[in-house]
Design an enzyme around this catalytic site. Sequence first.
Site, mmCIF file in Angstrom:
data_model
loop_
_atom_site.group_PDB
_atom_site.id
_atom_site.type_symbol
_atom_site.label_atom_id
_atom_site.label_comp_id
_atom_site.label_asym_id
_atom_site.label_seq_id
_atom_site.Cartn_x
_atom_site.Cartn_y
_atom_site.Cartn_z
ATOM 1 N N SER A 1 -11.156 -47.775 -14.602
ATOM 2 C CA SER A 1 -11.168 -48.912 -14.741
ATOM 3 C C SER A 1 -9.902 -49.575 -13.508
ATOM 4 O O SER A 1 -9.262 -48.768 -13.126
ATOM 5 C CB SER A 1 -10.462 -49.456 -15.989
ATOM 6 O OG SER A 1 -10.146 -50.866 -16.225
ATOM 7 N N LYS B 1 -5.936 -45.004 -18.268
ATOM 8 C CA LYS B 1 -6.975 -45.258 -17.119
ATOM 9 C C LYS B 1 -6.214 -44.997 -15.879
ATOM 10 O O LYS B 1 -6.942 -44.396 -14.662
ATOM 11 C CB LYS B 1 -7.665 -46.776 -16.782
ATOM 12 C CG LYS B 1 -8.626 -47.077 -18.166
ATOM 13 C CD LYS B 1 -9.640 -46.169 -18.181
ATOM 14 C CE LYS B 1 -10.528 -46.336 -19.491
ATOM 15 N NZ LYS B 1 -11.781 -45.770 -19.311
ATOM 16 N N TYR C 1 -3.974 -48.227 -22.837
ATOM 17 C CA TYR C 1 -5.055 -48.370 -22.160
ATOM 18 C C TYR C 1 -4.894 -48.207 -20.622
ATOM 19 O O TYR C 1 -5.439 -47.270 -20.123
ATOM 20 C CB TYR C 1 -5.850 -49.747 -22.702
ATOM 21 C CG TYR C 1 -7.191 -49.775 -21.642
ATOM 22 C CD1 TYR C 1 -8.225 -48.757 -22.301
ATOM 23 C CD2 TYR C 1 -7.497 -50.700 -20.627
ATOM 24 C CE1 TYR C 1 -9.502 -48.971 -21.647
ATOM 25 C CE2 TYR C 1 -8.568 -50.774 -20.239
ATOM 26 C CZ TYR C 1 -9.854 -49.880 -20.541
ATOM 27 O OH TYR C 1 -10.943 -49.983 -19.909
ATOM 28 N N SER D 1 -23.949 -48.315 -26.102
ATOM 29 C CA SER D 1 -23.398 -49.785 -25.875
ATOM 30 C C SER D 1 -23.189 -49.983 -24.337
ATOM 31 O O SER D 1 -22.697 -49.059 -23.771
ATOM 32 C CB SER D 1 -22.611 -50.397 -26.880
ATOM 33 O OG SER D 1 -21.567 -49.944 -26.889
HETATM 34 N N1 LIG Z 1 -15.890 -53.677 -20.610
HETATM 35 C C1 LIG Z 1 -15.015 -53.759 -19.726
HETATM 36 O O1 LIG Z 1 -14.697 -54.869 -19.175
HETATM 37 C C2 LIG Z 1 -14.542 -52.414 -18.782
HETATM 38 C C3 LIG Z 1 -13.785 -52.642 -17.664
HETATM 39 C C4 LIG Z 1 -13.367 -51.126 -17.003
HETATM 40 C C5 LIG Z 1 -13.570 -50.109 -17.815
HETATM 41 N N2 LIG Z 1 -14.592 -49.942 -18.970
HETATM 42 C C6 LIG Z 1 -14.673 -48.799 -19.486
HETATM 43 O O2 LIG Z 1 -16.057 -48.548 -19.664
HETATM 44 C C7 LIG Z 1 -16.196 -47.286 -20.636
HETATM 45 C C8 LIG Z 1 -17.357 -47.959 -21.431
HETATM 46 O O3 LIG Z 1 -16.832 -49.117 -22.285
HETATM 47 P P1 LIG Z 1 -17.805 -50.531 -22.471
HETATM 48 O O4 LIG Z 1 -17.033 -51.399 -21.913
HETATM 49 O O5 LIG Z 1 -19.074 -50.112 -22.267
HETATM 50 O O6 LIG Z 1 -17.523 -50.543 -23.928
HETATM 51 P P2 LIG Z 1 -18.468 -50.560 -25.392
HETATM 52 O O7 LIG Z 1 -19.605 -51.370 -25.301
HETATM 53 O O8 LIG Z 1 -17.598 -50.759 -26.443
HETATM 54 O O9 LIG Z 1 -18.838 -48.843 -25.243
HETATM 55 C C9 LIG Z 1 -18.042 -47.821 -25.671
HETATM 56 C C10 LIG Z 1 -18.867 -46.563 -26.018
HETATM 57 O O10 LIG Z 1 -18.017 -45.543 -26.449
HETATM 58 C C11 LIG Z 1 -18.712 -44.974 -27.546
HETATM 59 N N3 LIG Z 1 -17.653 -44.424 -28.179
HETATM 60 C C12 LIG Z 1 -16.572 -44.944 -28.682
HETATM 61 N N4 LIG Z 1 -15.572 -43.961 -29.577
HETATM 62 C C13 LIG Z 1 -16.292 -42.736 -29.555
HETATM 63 C C14 LIG Z 1 -16.223 -41.701 -30.160
HETATM 64 N N5 LIG Z 1 -15.274 -41.402 -30.936
HETATM 65 N N6 LIG Z 1 -17.107 -40.707 -29.980
HETATM 66 C C15 LIG Z 1 -18.537 -40.717 -29.395
HETATM 67 N N7 LIG Z 1 -18.417 -42.032 -28.725
HETATM 68 C C16 LIG Z 1 -17.774 -43.009 -28.728
HETATM 69 C C17 LIG Z 1 -19.380 -46.132 -28.244
HETATM 70 O O11 LIG Z 1 -20.298 -45.665 -29.238
HETATM 71 P P3 LIG Z 1 -20.175 -45.436 -30.789
HETATM 72 O O12 LIG Z 1 -19.380 -46.597 -31.172
HETATM 73 O O13 LIG Z 1 -21.452 -45.439 -31.197
HETATM 74 O O14 LIG Z 1 -19.590 -44.266 -30.911
HETATM 75 C C18 LIG Z 1 -19.870 -46.783 -27.225
HETATM 76 O O15 LIG Z 1 -21.030 -46.319 -26.788
HETATM 77 C C19 LIG Z 1 -14.937 -47.252 -21.104
HETATM 78 O O16 LIG Z 1 -14.352 -46.077 -20.711
HETATM 79 C C20 LIG Z 1 -13.973 -48.360 -21.009
HETATM 80 O O17 LIG Z 1 -12.600 -48.108 -20.962
HETATM 81 C C21 LIG Z 1 -14.831 -51.087 -19.694
#
Ligand SMILES: NC(=O)c1ccc[n+]([C@@H]2O[C@H](COP(=O)([O-])OP(=O)(O)OC[C@H]3O[C@@H](n4cnc5c(N)ncnc54)[C@H](OP(=O)(O)O)[C@@H]3O)[C@@H](O)[C@H]2O)c1
Length: 258
Positions: free
Chosen positions: A140, A157, A153, A13
């Site tokens: 992040s 980061k 969190y 995702s």
């Molecule tokens: N969205 C934001 O605003 C934002 C901003 C800055 C940084 N980030 C960073 O971007 C990265 C991606 O997050 P996102 O925003 O794209 O959120 P997301 O849509 O929730 O994606 C998180 C991904 O991590 C996987 N994941 C979580 N726990 C896991 C586990 N135990 N084993 C294997 N896979 C796991 C999930 O897949 P499954 O559930 O299928 O395992 C999912 O594919 C993260 O590191 C987040 O901190 C996000």
Amino acid sequence: MKNQTALITGASSGIGRALAFEFASHGWNLVLVARRGALLDQLATDLRAIHKVEVSTIAFDLTASNAARALHDEISSRNLSIDCLVNNAGRGHFGEFIEQSWQTDEETIHLNISVLTSLCHVFAPDMVKRRNGFILNIASIAGFVPGPKLAVYHASKAYVLSLSQALHAELSPYKVSVTASCPGPTESEFFEKAGTQKLKALSYLKLMPAETVAHQAYQAMMHRRPIVVHGLMNRLMAESPRLMPKSWVAPLLKTFMK
Ligand SMILES: NC(=O)c1ccc[n+]([C@@H]2O[C@H](COP(=O)([O-])OP(=O)(O)OC[C@H]3O[C@@H](n4cnc5c(N)ncnc54)[C@H](OP(=O)(O)O)[C@@H]3O)[C@@H](O)[C@H]2O)c1
């Protein structure tokens, strides 16, 4: 990047899924990892059809014990080697520190810090031996500031940012670069899972499309840049704490986290 393979964690995702499309559009073969195998398999089918690349999926919980070594072994058993490691899987949990369970915080620390570090440990030596490789760590803008109500969190980061820059300095002589990507608020499942529905500040923020983050992160990685902050607003948010006394930063952030 013909005949090069990237491993992307958290590809089911959000930003990870967008990164899979971005890498595939440049010809990378992919190994996709997350727990939801059905989503990975559907993504793999789409990527093979659209971009004609080879895609392997591994439905796997990265918080399992010795996950990094097990993943490395599984990838070797498929006769694949990894030219690029993308540490994207991550999580956060919104709320007062004293109201969080230790289990929740421990899971965040484990996934965001320990798993990311152990994956660098098992995949970087192969890249160093080949004198070529890329590591892309999704940090992040949270890593630049302490974050009341997302304290663990933000701290996790900050670790990713610090580790990535140090590893970049260590590994660059071996032609292995480490890029820390620093998105701000981005469209994904993150906020829903983090329980930020009650966070009013979120309704004022414009979320960046995950595809934009993925494109910019890819470009920065290919230019072997140590760090990229995505978008002007996010660069301002990342830099502005430097312009004020350190003691003001966390209390100021606290006023937004309501
Ligand atoms: N969205 C934001 O605003 C934002 C901003 C800055 C940084 N980030 C960073 O971007 C990265 C991606 O997050 P996102 O925003 O794209 O959120 P997301 O849509 O929730 O994606 C998180 C991904 O991590 C996987 N994941 C979580 N726990 C896991 C586990 N135990 N084993 C294997 N896979 C796991 C999930 O897949 P499954 O559930 O299928 O395992 C999912 O594919 C993260 O590191 C987040 O901190 C996000």
